[in-house]
Design an enzyme around this catalytic site. Sequence first.
Site, short mmCIF file in Angstrom:
data_model
loop_
_atom_site.label_atom_id
_atom_site.label_comp_id
_atom_site.label_asym_id
_atom_site.label_seq_id
_atom_site.Cartn_x
_atom_site.Cartn_y
_atom_site.Cartn_z
CG MET A 42 -2.10 0.94 1.10
SD MET A 42 -3.25 0.43 -0.17
CE MET A 42 -4.73 1.26 0.41
NE ARG A 62 10.50 -4.89 -11.91
CZ ARG A 62 9.98 -3.73 -12.24
NH1 ARG A 62 8.67 -3.62 -12.37
NH2 ARG A 62 10.76 -2.68 -12.45
CD GLU A 100 8.35 -8.43 -17.63
OE1 GLU A 100 8.79 -7.28 -17.84
OE2 GLU A 100 7.61 -8.73 -16.67
CG HIS A 137 6.76 -4.58 -17.63
ND1 HIS A 137 7.77 -5.24 -16.99
CD2 HIS A 137 6.48 -3.49 -16.86
CE1 HIS A 137 8.12 -4.58 -15.88
NE2 HIS A 137 7.34 -3.52 -15.79
CB ALA A 174 1.83 -0.53 -15.67
#
Length: 322
Positions: A156, A238, A267, A286, A288
């Site tokens: 968070m 990740r 990845e 990937h 974002a």
Amino acid sequence: MNLKNYTVVATGKIRPCAYEKLKNMVNLLDWQQGGRMPKEELEARLAQADAVYSAGNVRFTQELLAKAPKLKVIAQAMVGYDNVDLAAMAERNVLLGNTPGVLVDAVADLAYGLLLDCARRITQGDAHVKAGLWGQRKPFGLTSDLAGKTLGIIGMGDIGCEIAIRAQASKLKVIYHNRRQREDDEKRQVRYVSQEELLAQADFVMLAVNLNPSTKHLLNAAAFAQMKPGACLINISRGAVVDTEAMYEALKSGRLAYAAMDVTDPEPLPGEHKLLTLPNVTVTPHMASATAETRDAMAMLTVENIVAALEGRAMPAEVKTK
């Protein structure tokens, strides 16, 4: 101070706005053609480097850092730094910069999109139509409401908090787990719980942690067994935070209803990987932070980190290596 006396090596393509600024200030050895620089070329350039503009496509091991005897700083155009040997950096007194903050909204938006996809199967619906099944009156099946369900966020920080805001707009209840409890839970209308409680209660589990030795394979077979049956997983942290084999088995068995991820291990994920044979998976590449505005901001912050370090000032975004 004349920064033209300093050589900056770029390991990959730099966004035009940052490229022009950096090239005018320093002796820049760029790599604007994109792709991966040949190892021999990179090592030859590192021998001259006072600073590195890292596009995140290089692993800075102790061996590679030894090729850069003049190196003062590595500034990465990314938040994560699991590609850097922090102990070797500290030993050589090399500073490390990254780009937190500027990509928070972009990442939270994609995370929320993946959450929606888990519940409403948007990508599956698109594939259903494109396969011609809608025209054949083939039933698609029912999906799930978000309202009234529980989202559990592991990690968070700034991104997790923004995801919570978006989730609450869909009337999701938000619980979270951190290394330590936040002080603004009441203001944010979130509730702190143990990881075990979160896994048991959450209809949707969102991973938003950094990758480090304590978080590698945080979700393993034991953790999946603790999850609420039929829960969904979203990973924007990740890939290695999740044990891929354990996730595959949980998805295949139906223990995990759906997984949507922007990061994978390995990845990139090979097209023939068995995870992609499952119908209850969405994978994005990937992406974002991959908006024009955010990538520009990341590139400019990387330049600011380099300039500050070379001038002997505090970097706007420094990763502590010691």
